[in-house]
Design a protein around this motif. Structure first.
Motif, PDB file in Angstrom:
ATOM      1  N   TYR A 153       6.313 -11.705 -18.119  1.00  0.00           N
ATOM      2  CA  TYR A 153       5.966 -12.796 -17.203  1.00  0.00           C
ATOM      3  C   TYR A 153       6.804 -14.044 -17.452  1.00  0.00           C
ATOM      4  CZ  TYR A 153       2.004 -10.075 -15.540  1.00  0.00           C
ATOM      5  OH  TYR A 153       1.232  -9.093 -14.962  1.00  0.00           O
ATOM      6  N   ASP A 154       7.106 -14.323 -18.714  1.00  0.00           N
ATOM      7  CA  ASP A 154       7.868 -15.538 -18.992  1.00  0.00           C
ATOM      8  C   ASP A 154       9.356 -15.369 -18.697  1.00  0.00           C
ATOM      9  OD1 ASP A 154       8.313 -13.842 -21.124  1.00  0.00           O
ATOM     10  OD2 ASP A 154       8.194 -15.403 -22.656  1.00  0.00           O
ATOM     11  N   SER A 155       9.768 -14.195 -18.193  1.00  0.00           N
ATOM     12  CA  SER A 155      11.132 -14.051 -17.686  1.00  0.00           C
ATOM     13  C   SER A 155      11.176 -14.228 -16.172  1.00  0.00           C
ATOM     14  CB  SER A 155      11.707 -12.680 -18.057  1.00  0.00           C
ATOM     15  OG  SER A 155      11.167 -11.656 -17.235  1.00  0.00           O
ATOM     16  N   LEU A 156      10.009 -14.364 -15.547  1.00  0.00           N
ATOM     17  CA  LEU A 156       9.936 -14.576 -14.098  1.00  0.00           C
ATOM     18  C   LEU A 156       9.849 -16.062 -13.782  1.00  0.00           C
ATOM     19  CD1 LEU A 156       7.612 -11.598 -13.146  1.00  0.00           C
ATOM     20  CD2 LEU A 156      10.098 -11.770 -12.865  1.00  0.00           C
ATOM     21  N   ILE A 157      10.617 -16.816 -14.537  1.00  0.00           N
ATOM     22  CA  ILE A 157      10.761 -18.247 -14.296  1.00  0.00           C
ATOM     23  C   ILE A 157      11.950 -18.449 -13.365  1.00  0.00           C
ATOM     24  CG2 ILE A 157       9.704 -18.920 -16.471  1.00  0.00           C
ATOM     25  CD1 ILE A 157      12.472 -19.192 -17.688  1.00  0.00           C
ATOM     26  N   TYR A 158      11.939 -19.539 -12.622  1.00  0.00           N
ATOM     27  CA  TYR A 158      12.979 -19.763 -11.631  1.00  0.00           C
ATOM     28  C   TYR A 158      14.205 -20.407 -12.283  1.00  0.00           C
ATOM     29  CZ  TYR A 158       9.074 -18.961  -8.437  1.00  0.00           C
ATOM     30  OH  TYR A 158       7.987 -18.422  -7.782  1.00  0.00           O
ATOM     31  N   GLN A 159      15.300 -19.680 -12.287  1.00  0.00           N
ATOM     32  CA  GLN A 159      16.524 -20.177 -12.898  1.00  0.00           C
ATOM     33  C   GLN A 159      16.961 -21.530 -12.314  1.00  0.00           C
ATOM     34  OE1 GLN A 159      18.095 -19.173 -15.527  1.00  0.00           O
ATOM     35  NE2 GLN A 159      19.866 -20.554 -15.356  1.00  0.00           N
ATOM     36  N   PRO A 160      16.885 -21.735 -10.991  1.00  0.00           N
ATOM     37  CA  PRO A 160      17.273 -23.047 -10.459  1.00  0.00           C
ATOM     38  C   PRO A 160      16.417 -24.186 -11.009  1.00  0.00           C
ATOM     39  CG  PRO A 160      17.220 -21.413  -8.707  1.00  0.00           C
ATOM     40  CD  PRO A 160      16.597 -20.763  -9.903  1.00  0.00           C
ATOM     41  N   MET A 161      15.134 -23.940 -11.233  1.00  0.00           N
ATOM     42  CA  MET A 161      14.270 -25.006 -11.742  1.00  0.00           C
ATOM     43  C   MET A 161      14.529 -25.259 -13.226  1.00  0.00           C
ATOM     44  SD  MET A 161      12.828 -25.971  -9.023  1.00  0.00           S
ATOM     45  CE  MET A 161      11.413 -27.012  -9.388  1.00  0.00           C
ATOM     46  N   VAL A 162      14.861 -24.213 -13.970  1.00  0.00           N
ATOM     47  CA  VAL A 162      15.244 -24.403 -15.370  1.00  0.00           C
ATOM     48  C   VAL A 162      16.503 -25.263 -15.446  1.00  0.00           C
ATOM     49  CG1 VAL A 162      16.032 -23.234 -17.466  1.00  0.00           C
ATOM     50  CG2 VAL A 162      14.150 -22.265 -16.129  1.00  0.00           C
ATOM     51  N   GLU A 163      17.472 -24.964 -14.587  1.00  0.00           N
ATOM     52  CA  GLU A 163      18.691 -25.768 -14.538  1.00  0.00           C
ATOM     53  C   GLU A 163      18.382 -27.212 -14.150  1.00  0.00           C
ATOM     54  OE1 GLU A 163      21.435 -21.972 -13.080  1.00  0.00           O
ATOM     55  OE2 GLU A 163      21.138 -23.717 -11.762  1.00  0.00           O
ATOM     56  N   LEU A 164      17.470 -27.381 -13.203  1.00  0.00           N
ATOM     57  CA  LEU A 164      17.100 -28.728 -12.769  1.00  0.00           C
ATOM     58  C   LEU A 164      16.486 -29.516 -13.919  1.00  0.00           C
ATOM     59  CD1 LEU A 164      16.550 -30.954 -10.710  1.00  0.00           C
ATOM     60  CD2 LEU A 164      14.501 -29.704  -9.998  1.00  0.00           C
ATOM     61  N   MET A 165      15.574 -28.900 -14.669  1.00  0.00           N
ATOM     62  CA  MET A 165      14.951 -29.620 -15.787  1.00  0.00           C
ATOM     63  C   MET A 165      15.977 -29.966 -16.860  1.00  0.00           C
ATOM     64  SD  MET A 165      11.182 -27.835 -16.132  1.00  0.00           S
ATOM     65  CE  MET A 165      11.767 -26.129 -16.039  1.00  0.00           C
ATOM     66  N   ASP A 166      16.900 -29.050 -17.143  1.00  0.00           N
ATOM     67  CA  ASP A 166      17.972 -29.352 -18.095  1.00  0.00           C
ATOM     68  C   ASP A 166      18.833 -30.518 -17.599  1.00  0.00           C
ATOM     69  OD1 ASP A 166      17.219 -27.343 -19.851  1.00  0.00           O
ATOM     70  OD2 ASP A 166      18.643 -25.870 -19.039  1.00  0.00           O
ATOM     71  N   TYR A 167      19.151 -30.482 -16.324  1.00  0.00           N
ATOM     72  CA  TYR A 167      19.968 -31.531 -15.714  1.00  0.00           C
ATOM     73  C   TYR A 167      19.273 -32.893 -15.805  1.00  0.00           C
ATOM     74  CZ  TYR A 167      22.243 -34.089 -11.835  1.00  0.00           C
ATOM     75  OH  TYR A 167      22.884 -35.028 -11.053  1.00  0.00           O
ATOM     76  N   LEU A 168      17.990 -32.905 -15.531  1.00  0.00           N
ATOM     77  CA  LEU A 168      17.249 -34.165 -15.616  1.00  0.00           C
ATOM     78  C   LEU A 168      17.199 -34.684 -17.046  1.00  0.00           C
ATOM     79  CD1 LEU A 168      14.265 -33.477 -13.163  1.00  0.00           C
ATOM     80  CD2 LEU A 168      16.318 -34.836 -12.744  1.00  0.00           C
ATOM     81  N   PRO A 188       1.716 -22.197 -25.610  1.00  0.00           N
ATOM     82  CA  PRO A 188       2.365 -21.311 -26.582  1.00  0.00           C
ATOM     83  C   PRO A 188       3.768 -20.836 -26.193  1.00  0.00           C
ATOM     84  CG  PRO A 188       0.069 -20.657 -26.252  1.00  0.00           C
ATOM     85  CD  PRO A 188       0.404 -21.671 -25.186  1.00  0.00           C
ATOM     86  N   TRP A 189       4.112 -20.848 -24.897  1.00  0.00           N
ATOM     87  CA  TRP A 189       5.386 -20.261 -24.481  1.00  0.00           C
ATOM     88  C   TRP A 189       6.268 -21.185 -23.646  1.00  0.00           C
ATOM     89  CZ3 TRP A 189       5.631 -20.450 -19.259  1.00  0.00           C
ATOM     90  CH2 TRP A 189       4.408 -20.487 -18.563  1.00  0.00           C
ATOM     91  N   ALA A 190       5.743 -22.305 -23.153  1.00  0.00           N
ATOM     92  CA  ALA A 190       6.490 -23.139 -22.202  1.00  0.00           C
ATOM     93  C   ALA A 190       7.705 -23.811 -22.826  1.00  0.00           C
ATOM     94  CB  ALA A 190       5.569 -24.189 -21.581  1.00  0.00           C
ATOM     95  N   ASP A 191       7.651 -24.111 -24.110  1.00  0.00           N
ATOM     96  CA  ASP A 191       8.805 -24.752 -24.741  1.00  0.00           C
ATOM     97  C   ASP A 191      10.001 -23.808 -24.743  1.00  0.00           C
ATOM     98  OD1 ASP A 191      10.377 -26.583 -26.032  1.00  0.00           O
ATOM     99  OD2 ASP A 191       9.158 -26.738 -27.836  1.00  0.00           O
ATOM    100  N   ASP A 192       9.762 -22.547 -25.108  1.00  0.00           N
ATOM    101  CA  ASP A 192      10.853 -21.573 -25.095  1.00  0.00           C
ATOM    102  C   ASP A 192      11.365 -21.313 -23.679  1.00  0.00           C
ATOM    103  OD1 ASP A 192      10.813 -21.238 -27.832  1.00  0.00           O
ATOM    104  OD2 ASP A 192       9.471 -19.518 -27.771  1.00  0.00           O
ATOM    105  N   ALA A 193      10.455 -21.263 -22.709  1.00  0.00           N
ATOM    106  CA  ALA A 193      10.847 -20.930 -21.336  1.00  0.00           C
ATOM    107  C   ALA A 193      11.509 -22.093 -20.617  1.00  0.00           C
ATOM    108  CB  ALA A 193       9.616 -20.464 -20.549  1.00  0.00           C
ATOM    109  N   TYR A 194      10.970 -23.287 -20.780  1.00  0.00           N
ATOM    110  CA  TYR A 194      11.401 -24.434 -19.983  1.00  0.00           C
ATOM    111  C   TYR A 194      12.012 -25.579 -20.789  1.00  0.00           C
ATOM    112  CZ  TYR A 194       7.954 -22.344 -16.737  1.00  0.00           C
ATOM    113  OH  TYR A 194       7.223 -21.499 -15.939  1.00  0.00           O
ATOM    114  N   GLY A 195      11.827 -25.548 -22.105  1.00  0.00           N
ATOM    115  CA  GLY A 195      12.243 -26.694 -22.892  1.00  0.00           C
ATOM    116  C   GLY A 195      11.274 -27.860 -22.814  1.00  0.00           C
ATOM    117  N   ILE A 196      10.034 -27.583 -22.439  1.00  0.00           N
ATOM    118  CA  ILE A 196       9.010 -28.630 -22.346  1.00  0.00           C
ATOM    119  C   ILE A 196       8.030 -28.439 -23.505  1.00  0.00           C
ATOM    120  CG2 ILE A 196       7.124 -29.587 -20.963  1.00  0.00           C
ATOM    121  CD1 ILE A 196       8.655 -28.880 -18.481  1.00  0.00           C
ATOM    122  N   PRO A 197       7.918 -29.408 -24.406  1.00  0.00           N
ATOM    123  CA  PRO A 197       7.066 -29.254 -25.578  1.00  0.00           C
ATOM    124  C   PRO A 197       5.586 -29.351 -25.219  1.00  0.00           C
ATOM    125  CG  PRO A 197       7.984 -31.464 -25.524  1.00  0.00           C
ATOM    126  CD  PRO A 197       8.622 -30.707 -24.394  1.00  0.00           C
TER     127      PRO A 197
END
Length: 323
Positions: A153-168, A188-197
């Motif tokens: 499930y944590d691989s079904l994250i949206y790549q464009p939104m991950v890029e957007l959060m990194d960009y911001l 437990p998993w959002a930091d690894d998936a999105y970089g959000i602590p």
């Protein structure tokens, strides 16, 4: 001629750097709106300048950062937990709403109403320590797989939104999750998936007690709902946890309406966007008539309020990260 050659060389060097921003976003008005807003927000002295401490962007999770069909992933977690625990509870085969879960009858589960949901949440989310719950979620997220895509499930994250959060974040923005899902389910998993602590995740919560168990301070989870972070609850959660109005907000459903409304009602620059699920081939296509992630009022009001609709099929060149 040498000056002209230098200008061309500089353009060639800068061009690829710009192209690297948001690479999974197709060129068009949506990508332009994001880059224009961020460029203005970080140009000191310009009309769109946003003080660094005010650069706050909030994101819904379900349907905005990861897929939410065929049902919310947290409900998939609940269903899997019920099936895992069922051998210890033979009475569940005849007892709603557990019977509906075990038989895959979602209508029967829905018919059990709020009382049924409370029972399911009590069994799968409560009567344990916060530490134990985190371990259960971590185990599930590392082993469970989506029924259609056969991926974690944590691989079904949206790549464009991950890029957007990194960009911001590269441009000095704080990125926060503001979701109707459980905060303790996401942490437990959002930091690894999105970089959000964990401390930048706002979500629904159940009640907890502070207890000393075997000499160790623990939080005991209880079956009562403490806070629902959906609809009008989202601005409340933002006010409680962040303490100031965001300047950017991203959602996908009417449950995000008030968060977008709150974000764009300030005096300064703001940007609000809605992920519109239009890609039935690569993901799912739905909006007004869906049982999950219904987008009706927000889509109708978006033009008048200046909210942008992200057309998933048109604006995203890819949906998920490579496996």
């Amino acid at each position: 001629m040498r000056l002209f050659a230098c200008i061309l060389a500089m353009a060639a060097a800068i061009g690829p750097a710009w192209a690297q921003d948001l690479p999974s976003w197709n060129e068009g008005p949506i990508k332009d709106a994001i880059i224009d807003f961020v460029t203005a927000a970080t140009t000191e002295g310009g009309p769109g300048w946003v003080e660094p401490e005010d650069r706050i962007a909030t994101f819904d999770n379900d349907g905005t950062l990861w897929t939410e069909h065929p049902v919310y992933f947290q409900f998939m977690f609940v269903s899997d937990r019920i099936r895992h625990l069922a051998p210890r509870h033979p009475e569940w085969k005849l007892q709603p709403p557990f019977k509906g879960i075990l038989e895959g009858d979602t209508k029967a589960v829905a018919a059990s109403g709020e009382h049924g949901v409370t029972e399911l949440m009590a069994v799968t989310h409560a009567w344990m320590t916060a530490e134990a719950f985190e371990e259960i979620v971590s185990d599930w997220i590392s082993t469970a797989r989506h029924p259609r895509f056969d991926r974690p499930y944590d691989s079904l994250i949206y790549q464009p939104m991950v890029e957007l959060m990194d960009y911001l974040r590269d441009n000095g923005f704080q990125t926060w999750i503001v979701s109707g899902g459980g905060a303790d389910f996401m942490r437990p998993w959002a930091d690894d998936a999105y970089g959000i602590p964990p401390q930048q995740i706002i979500g629904s919560q159940i009640a907890e007690d502070y207890q000393i168990i075997e000499g160790k301070p623990q939080f005991m989870r209880k079956p009562q709902v403490f806070f629902v972070d959906d609809g009008p609850g989202k601005p409340v959660g933002i006010h409680r946890h962040i303490g100031k109005r965001p300047v950017m907000a991203f959602g996908n459903s009417d449950g995000d309406y008030q968060m977008l409304e709150y974000t764009t009602s300030g005096d300064g620059p703001s940007l609000a966007m809605i992920v519109h699920h239009t890609d039935g081939d690569r993901e799912y296509a739905y909006d007004r008539d869906t049982h999950i992630g219904r987008l009706d009022k927000a889509m109708t009001d978006a033009p008048a309020k200046g909210w942008h609709l992200i057309d998933m099929a048109r604006d995203w060149s890819t949906i998920y990260p490579e496996p």
